[in-house]
Design a protein around this motif. Structure first.
Motif, mmCIF file in Angstrom:
data_model
loop_
_atom_site.group_PDB
_atom_site.id
_atom_site.type_symbol
_atom_site.label_atom_id
_atom_site.label_comp_id
_atom_site.label_asym_id
_atom_site.label_seq_id
_atom_site.Cartn_x
_atom_site.Cartn_y
_atom_site.Cartn_z
ATOM 1 N N GLY A 48 0.375 -16.369 -8.956
ATOM 2 C CA GLY A 48 -0.899 -16.946 -8.562
ATOM 3 C C GLY A 48 -1.102 -17.110 -7.064
ATOM 4 O O GLY A 48 -2.157 -17.567 -6.633
ATOM 5 N N TRP A 49 -0.113 -16.780 -6.249
ATOM 6 C CA TRP A 49 -0.247 -16.882 -4.795
ATOM 7 C C TRP A 49 -0.980 -15.666 -4.243
ATOM 8 O O TRP A 49 -0.799 -14.546 -4.726
ATOM 9 N N THR A 50 -1.797 -15.893 -3.218
ATOM 10 C CA THR A 50 -2.497 -14.825 -2.513
ATOM 11 C C THR A 50 -2.164 -14.929 -1.023
ATOM 12 O O THR A 50 -1.593 -15.935 -0.576
ATOM 13 N N MET A 51 -2.532 -13.908 -0.267
ATOM 14 C CA MET A 51 -2.340 -13.931 1.178
ATOM 15 C C MET A 51 -3.696 -13.682 1.853
ATOM 16 O O MET A 51 -4.048 -12.559 2.173
ATOM 17 N N VAL A 67 -0.587 -16.175 6.073
ATOM 18 C CA VAL A 67 -0.878 -17.443 5.402
ATOM 19 C C VAL A 67 -1.041 -17.134 3.922
ATOM 20 O O VAL A 67 -1.845 -16.272 3.545
ATOM 21 N N TRP A 68 -0.245 -17.822 3.102
ATOM 22 C CA TRP A 68 -0.335 -17.692 1.651
ATOM 23 C C TRP A 68 -1.078 -18.892 1.098
ATOM 24 O O TRP A 68 -1.003 -19.990 1.639
ATOM 25 N N ARG A 69 -1.776 -18.686 -0.016
ATOM 26 C CA ARG A 69 -2.470 -19.775 -0.697
ATOM 27 C C ARG A 69 -2.022 -19.782 -2.150
ATOM 28 O O ARG A 69 -2.093 -18.762 -2.841
ATOM 29 N N GLY A 70 -1.586 -20.957 -2.595
ATOM 30 C CA GLY A 70 -1.128 -21.114 -3.966
ATOM 31 C C GLY A 70 -2.282 -21.339 -4.919
ATOM 32 O O GLY A 70 -3.417 -21.608 -4.498
ATOM 33 N N GLY A 73 -4.303 -24.327 -4.280
ATOM 34 C CA GLY A 73 -4.975 -24.430 -2.987
ATOM 35 C C GLY A 73 -4.045 -24.736 -1.821
ATOM 36 O O GLY A 73 -4.461 -24.688 -0.667
ATOM 37 N N MET A 74 -2.796 -25.083 -2.116
ATOM 38 C CA MET A 74 -1.841 -25.360 -1.042
ATOM 39 C C MET A 74 -1.615 -24.095 -0.204
ATOM 40 O O MET A 74 -1.567 -22.997 -0.745
#
Length: 170
Positions: A48-51, A67-70, A73-74
């Motif tokens: 589920g993480w994106t960059m 920057v990764w986003r979980g 939203g973290m």
């Protein structure tokens, strides 16, 4: 096609070395490692993480930023500066996380060695101390790097990477 796995070992008292073979020529593996539109498709983008942020100024003294986003939203960010670049063969850079979870910085070296149409990628990360290296080894880092390399293998096998790699400057 043989299923490849990542091998991890320690070297000296401050270094972690990870090696993985890919069924692709090193020019494509290097492109996947250095072109933002490709990096965003494999580096740390699992569970589920994106960059959403991937900036790479590929020159000695140039900086990179991820920057990764979980899924919750973290965000987690890191970046550094390239200290050595041999196109298609070697990348060296500093590495520092925004939310420092270990003391000091790290220095990474990635080599791309081609043999019989396959690329042997070796990622070496040297930390400021043995204590930091040992602390990193206790985290899920190995599992995360292996998952990223598996995603990279999938991207390389998709057949679209050669086309994608040609459409963006290195």
């Amino acid at each position: 096609m043989k299923k490849h796995t990542m091998e991890l070992r320690v070297a000296g008292d401050r270094e972690i070395v990870m090696t993985r073979t890919f069924d692709a020529p090193r020019a494509l593996v290097f492109a996947a490692y250095t072109r933002p539109s490709l990096v965003q498709r494999w580096l740390g983008v699992h569970n589920g993480w994106t960059m959403p942020v991937c900036e790479i100024d590929l020159r000695v003294g140039g900086r990179y930023r991820y920057v990764w986003r979980g899924p919750d939203g973290m965000e987690m960010g890191m970046g550094g500066e390239f200290t050595e670049i041999v196109p298609g063969e070697r990348l060296a850079a500093t590495e520092r996380f925004d939310q420092a979870w270990y003391d000091g910085a790290a220095h990474s070296v990635v080599t791309f060695d081609e043999q019989d149409g396959q690329t042997i990628l070796t990622l070496s990360v040297q930390y400021d101390s043995a204590a930091v290296r040992d602390a990193v080894l206790k985290t899920p880092m190995e599992k995360g790097v292996a998952a990223g390399f598996n995603a990279l293998e999938g991207l390389l096998a998709s057949g679209t990477i050669a086309e994608l790699a040609q459409g963006e400057p290195a």
